[in-house]
Scaffold this active site. Sequence first.
Site, PDB file in Angstrom:
ATOM      1  N   LYS A  12     -31.698  -8.957 -18.797  1.00 12.14           N
ATOM      2  CA  LYS A  12     -30.586  -9.911 -18.706  1.00 12.14           C
ATOM      3  C   LYS A  12     -30.123 -10.313 -20.098  1.00 12.14           C
ATOM      4  CE  LYS A  12     -33.092 -13.734 -20.025  1.00 12.14           C
ATOM      5  NZ  LYS A  12     -32.932 -14.419 -21.315  1.00 12.14           N
ATOM      6  N   ASP A 139     -37.368 -17.538 -15.612  1.00 15.43           N
ATOM      7  CA  ASP A 139     -36.380 -16.454 -15.531  1.00 15.43           C
ATOM      8  C   ASP A 139     -36.701 -15.435 -14.442  1.00 15.43           C
ATOM      9  OD1 ASP A 139     -35.119 -17.582 -17.708  1.00 15.43           O
ATOM     10  OD2 ASP A 139     -35.702 -16.018 -19.133  1.00 15.43           O
TER      11      ASP A 139
HETATM   12  O1  C5P Z   1     -40.888 -20.617 -17.536  1.00 13.00           O
HETATM   13  P1  C5P Z   1     -41.470 -19.806 -18.615  1.00 13.00           P
HETATM   14  O2  C5P Z   1     -42.972 -19.634 -18.474  1.00 13.00           O
HETATM   15  O3  C5P Z   1     -40.791 -18.485 -18.831  1.00 13.00           O
HETATM   16  O4  C5P Z   1     -41.242 -20.622 -19.946  1.00 13.00           O
HETATM   17  C1  C5P Z   1     -41.861 -20.265 -21.148  1.00 13.00           C
HETATM   18  C2  C5P Z   1     -41.805 -21.457 -22.087  1.00 13.00           C
HETATM   19  O5  C5P Z   1     -40.452 -21.675 -22.499  1.00 13.00           O
HETATM   20  C3  C5P Z   1     -42.245 -22.767 -21.491  1.00 13.00           C
HETATM   21  O6  C5P Z   1     -43.626 -22.939 -21.632  1.00 13.00           O
HETATM   22  C4  C5P Z   1     -41.475 -23.782 -22.327  1.00 13.00           C
HETATM   23  O7  C5P Z   1     -42.092 -23.952 -23.584  1.00 13.00           O
HETATM   24  C5  C5P Z   1     -40.167 -23.061 -22.575  1.00 13.00           C
HETATM   25  N1  C5P Z   1     -39.111 -23.397 -21.597  1.00 13.00           N
HETATM   26  C6  C5P Z   1     -38.527 -24.646 -21.650  1.00 13.00           C
HETATM   27  N2  C5P Z   1     -37.543 -24.970 -20.752  1.00 13.00           N
HETATM   28  C7  C5P Z   1     -37.132 -24.089 -19.832  1.00 13.00           C
HETATM   29  C8  C5P Z   1     -37.692 -22.797 -19.770  1.00 13.00           C
HETATM   30  C9  C5P Z   1     -38.696 -22.480 -20.671  1.00 13.00           C
HETATM   31  O8  C5P Z   1     -38.886 -25.474 -22.499  1.00 13.00           O
HETATM   32  N3  C5P Z   1     -36.165 -24.428 -18.996  1.00 13.00           N
END
Ligand code: C5P
Length: 300
Positions: A12, A139
Amino acid sequence: MSASVTVRVPAKVNVQLAVGAARPDGFHDLANVFLAVGLYDEVTVTAADELRVTCDGPDAGQVPLDRTNLAARAAEALAVRYGRTPDVHIHIAKDIPVAGGMAGGSADGAGALLACDALWGTGASRDELLDICAELGSDVPFSLVGGAALGTGRGEKLTTLEVGGTFHWVFAMADRGLSTPAVFREFDRLGAGMDIPEPLASQALLDALAEGDPDALAAAVSNDLQPAALSLFPELADTLAAGRAAGALTALVSGSGPTTAFLARDPESAAKVAEALSVSGTCRTVRTASGPAPGATVLG
Ligand code: C5P
């Protein structure tokens, strides 16, 4: 039941990434406009004695093969729900850049989930699969759905968007990765003491997607994580400048980076931008891809 299932999953690019202030849980509320593009990982699951992950492709050496891999976590999450053991060999044929801001890890999570669902005949509903995706990462639901969508909340609550044409992109891969949490932390550091508005989708951007108008889309793209990514990886400014100079309609960091994305008017212009970036000495490799692309798809 067949002994092996392969699922193809797209990368993406975020055409808008509006980021709000840090929430009490550490995540950030987003208005995240995803567009799936035709760069794919293929995830194959095969019945095995125990859970095991292998990977091949140019960046395979950087992919964790232990239980932290989102593909392994997806198999485990589905197995727990259906009261079985996650006894599969997961093989990832990786073409999406690793730690690049193009949801490569999320793609593998969504791919493994769909593949295990088919292999095991669990018959989970789409909503159930989307719930598991949201548990795996912000994501991951979009990797399952593909096309174009607005993600709100931490990016996991999706509204499908209409797209009225094909957009032609060039992607420049950097010679190292960027950690998504580190980029969000840098966003917090740069914005400390500032009043950060609630993230909202841009109507001009949604209209540009719906009309399939590359000039209007180029004028409307935005990425609130870009200053943070550039702060951690200042050389990306040279890559962005090289693509703009070669005729890209716009240039931006993809998601949390460090992959940079260049929108071109047509395939010929994309080829020119790709060629110029390849010889610019400002990136590791260059790929062209168009979007929207379909979400996770069982190939057989
Ligand atoms: O959701 P995911 O595990 O992919 O997110 C990875 C990191 O990115 C999270 O631990 C956080 O630090 C950051 N993040 C965030 N806000 C979001 C998505 C991700 O702060 N909406």
